[in-house]
Design a protein around this motif. Structure first.
Motif, PDB file in Angstrom:
ATOM      1  N   ASN A 164       0.860  -1.162   0.024  1.00 37.20           N
ATOM      2  CA  ASN A 164      -0.034  -0.008  -0.098  1.00 37.20           C
ATOM      3  C   ASN A 164       0.810   1.183   0.026  1.00 37.20           C
ATOM      4  N   LEU A 165       1.917   1.276   0.620  1.00 34.61           N
ATOM      5  CA  LEU A 165       3.010   2.450   0.591  1.00 34.61           C
ATOM      6  C   LEU A 165       3.517   2.505  -0.593  1.00 34.61           C
ATOM      7  N   ARG A 166       3.787   1.567  -1.385  1.00 37.88           N
ATOM      8  CA  ARG A 166       4.373   1.578  -2.804  1.00 37.88           C
ATOM      9  C   ARG A 166       3.403   2.312  -3.667  1.00 37.88           C
ATOM     10  N   LYS A 167       2.220   1.745  -3.610  1.00 40.31           N
ATOM     11  CA  LYS A 167       1.288   2.257  -4.442  1.00 40.31           C
ATOM     12  C   LYS A 167       0.701   3.860  -4.101  1.00 40.31           C
ATOM     13  N   ALA A 168       0.885   4.075  -3.013  1.00 38.73           N
ATOM     14  CA  ALA A 168       0.713   5.586  -2.707  1.00 38.73           C
ATOM     15  C   ALA A 168       1.739   6.530  -3.158  1.00 38.73           C
ATOM     16  N   LEU A 169       3.172   5.983  -3.016  1.00 35.58           N
ATOM     17  CA  LEU A 169       4.120   6.610  -3.493  1.00 35.58           C
ATOM     18  C   LEU A 169       4.146   6.556  -5.196  1.00 35.58           C
ATOM     19  N   CYS A 170       3.570   5.779  -5.755  1.00 39.08           N
ATOM     20  CA  CYS A 170       3.327   5.757  -7.138  1.00 39.08           C
ATOM     21  C   CYS A 170       2.457   6.744  -7.801  1.00 39.08           C
ATOM     22  N   VAL A 171       1.291   6.796  -6.865  1.00 36.45           N
ATOM     23  CA  VAL A 171       0.429   7.960  -7.497  1.00 36.45           C
ATOM     24  C   VAL A 171       0.799   9.259  -6.896  1.00 36.45           C
TER      25      VAL A 171
ATOM     26  N   GLN B 204       7.362  11.400 -11.273  1.00 39.98           N
ATOM     27  CA  GLN B 204       8.641  10.976 -10.921  1.00 39.98           C
ATOM     28  C   GLN B 204       8.897   9.257 -11.171  1.00 39.98           C
ATOM     29  N   LEU B 205       8.248   8.812 -12.286  1.00 35.23           N
ATOM     30  CA  LEU B 205       8.084   7.568 -12.594  1.00 35.23           C
ATOM     31  C   LEU B 205       9.102   7.096 -13.419  1.00 35.23           C
ATOM     32  N   ALA B 206       9.804   5.974 -13.747  1.00 38.58           N
ATOM     33  CA  ALA B 206      10.740   5.689 -14.630  1.00 38.58           C
ATOM     34  C   ALA B 206      10.694   4.235 -15.025  1.00 38.58           C
ATOM     35  N   GLU B 207      10.647   3.965 -16.345  1.00 38.70           N
ATOM     36  CA  GLU B 207      10.597   2.482 -16.870  1.00 38.70           C
ATOM     37  C   GLU B 207      11.890   1.994 -17.323  1.00 38.70           C
ATOM     38  N   ARG B 208      12.001   0.939 -17.154  1.00 40.33           N
ATOM     39  CA  ARG B 208      13.389   0.249 -17.545  1.00 40.33           C
ATOM     40  C   ARG B 208      13.468   0.137 -19.022  1.00 40.33           C
ATOM     41  N   LYS B 209      14.789   0.304 -19.506  1.00 39.48           N
ATOM     42  CA  LYS B 209      14.979  -0.007 -20.912  1.00 39.48           C
ATOM     43  C   LYS B 209      15.020  -1.419 -21.186  1.00 39.48           C
ATOM     44  N   MET B 210      14.579  -1.826 -22.327  1.00 40.37           N
ATOM     45  CA  MET B 210      14.687  -3.355 -22.905  1.00 40.37           C
ATOM     46  C   MET B 210      15.811  -4.303 -22.515  1.00 40.37           C
ATOM     47  N   HIS B 211      16.934  -3.904 -22.915  1.00 37.62           N
ATOM     48  CA  HIS B 211      18.093  -4.719 -22.787  1.00 37.62           C
ATOM     49  C   HIS B 211      19.215  -4.373 -21.964  1.00 37.62           C
ATOM     50  N   HIS B 212      18.806  -3.475 -20.998  1.00 36.59           N
ATOM     51  CA  HIS B 212      19.818  -3.199 -19.989  1.00 36.59           C
ATOM     52  C   HIS B 212      18.999  -2.700 -18.825  1.00 36.59           C
TER      53      HIS B 212
ATOM     54  N   LYS C 102      18.378  -8.232 -13.283  1.00 35.02           N
ATOM     55  CA  LYS C 102      17.655  -7.052 -13.779  1.00 35.02           C
ATOM     56  C   LYS C 102      16.725  -6.453 -12.917  1.00 35.02           C
ATOM     57  N   PHE C 103      16.800  -5.186 -12.813  1.00 38.17           N
ATOM     58  CA  PHE C 103      15.944  -4.293 -12.047  1.00 38.17           C
ATOM     59  C   PHE C 103      14.402  -4.466 -12.290  1.00 38.17           C
ATOM     60  N   PRO C 104      13.478  -4.029 -11.521  1.00 38.41           N
ATOM     61  CA  PRO C 104      12.023  -3.977 -11.920  1.00 38.41           C
ATOM     62  C   PRO C 104      11.807  -3.115 -12.835  1.00 38.41           C
ATOM     63  N   ASP C 105      10.689  -3.551 -13.727  1.00 37.90           N
ATOM     64  CA  ASP C 105      10.456  -2.695 -15.031  1.00 37.90           C
ATOM     65  C   ASP C 105       9.992  -1.251 -14.770  1.00 37.90           C
ATOM     66  N   TYR C 106       9.144  -0.974 -13.441  1.00 39.21           N
ATOM     67  CA  TYR C 106       8.910   0.320 -13.335  1.00 39.21           C
ATOM     68  C   TYR C 106       9.330   0.599 -11.807  1.00 39.21           C
TER      69      TYR C 106
ATOM     70  N   TRP D 117      -0.288  -0.419 -11.469  1.00 42.56           N
ATOM     71  CA  TRP D 117      -0.420   0.922 -11.120  1.00 42.56           C
ATOM     72  C   TRP D 117      -0.038   2.403 -11.854  1.00 42.56           C
ATOM     73  N   VAL D 118       0.990   1.857 -12.869  1.00 51.51           N
ATOM     74  CA  VAL D 118       1.619   2.949 -13.609  1.00 51.51           C
ATOM     75  C   VAL D 118       0.822   2.824 -14.937  1.00 51.51           C
ATOM     76  N   ILE D 119       0.008   2.140 -15.439  1.00 47.02           N
ATOM     77  CA  ILE D 119      -0.520   2.376 -16.588  1.00 47.02           C
ATOM     78  C   ILE D 119      -1.640   3.385 -16.918  1.00 47.02           C
TER      79      ILE D 119
END
Length: 181
Positions: free
Chosen positions: A40-47, A52-60, A88-92, A116-118
């Motif tokens: 719930n805390l991570r979801k609140a931080l996301c919103v 300040q969201l970031a998406e992981r690049k495909m190959h690194h 690999k790190f998380p996607d978002y 949560w990000v979409i």
């Protein structure tokens, strides 16, 4: 996350003094409740940190920040974000700050889930940043992705020395700006 834990601890101490009752935050919790609270805390931080969201690049393990002006960034080496078994790190992720060095880094990073990000990305795509900031459409940059809107040609009389023509010119500029909104 430790910062959030410290804030929560301070708030519980304040509430203890107000309620005059002991508030046992950690003693009576089970593992499942901890996981639910952490989620719930991570979801609140996301919103709350939607810009300040970031998406992981495909190959690194590099990330691209989402929002108005995206840039390629890395997770700061002092981060406690862990990678999976493939390295690999998380996607978002959501981050607190960017550090401008020769290689830009994100600090205070937390993983978030794609579902949560979409909705946030869909909302960001419909926003008009210039309109929200109170700016006009005169200075829209080409790379921003915002389509050029047809501009109305408004004839503004040349400002003469007398007050009447200056007042009329200001009135026409005001009405032209008002018509663009």
């Amino acid at each position: 996350m430790t910062f959030a834990r410290d804030v929560r601890k301070q708030l519980s101490q304040i509430l203890q003094k107000i309620a005059k009752e002991p508030l046992d935050i950690k003693e009576n919790r089970k593992g499942e409740e901890f996981r639910r609270d952490y989620r719930n805390l991570r979801k609140a931080l996301c919103v709350g940190y939607a810009n300040q969201l970031a998406e992981r690049k495909m190959h690194h393990n590099g990330y691209r920040t989402l929002g108005f002006r995206g840039q390629i960034v890395q997770v700061h080496p002092s981060s406690s974000l862990s990678s999976d078994e493939l390295g690999k790190f998380p996607d978002y992720v959501v981050y607190h700050e960017l550090i401008a060095t020769p290689r830009p880094f994100m600090r205070n990073v937390c993983s978030v889930e794609m579902k949560w990000v979409i909705p946030i990305i869909n909302k960001l795509n419909t926003l008009n940043v210039y309109k929200l900031s109170g700016g006009g459409m005169d200075h829209v940059e080409e790379e921003s992705g915002i389509p050029d809107l047809p501009k109305k040609n408004v004839e503004v009389s040349a400002a003469a020395d007398d007050n009447e023509s200056r007042i009329q010119a200001a009135r026409e500029r005001f009405l032209a700006r008002k018509a663009n909104k």
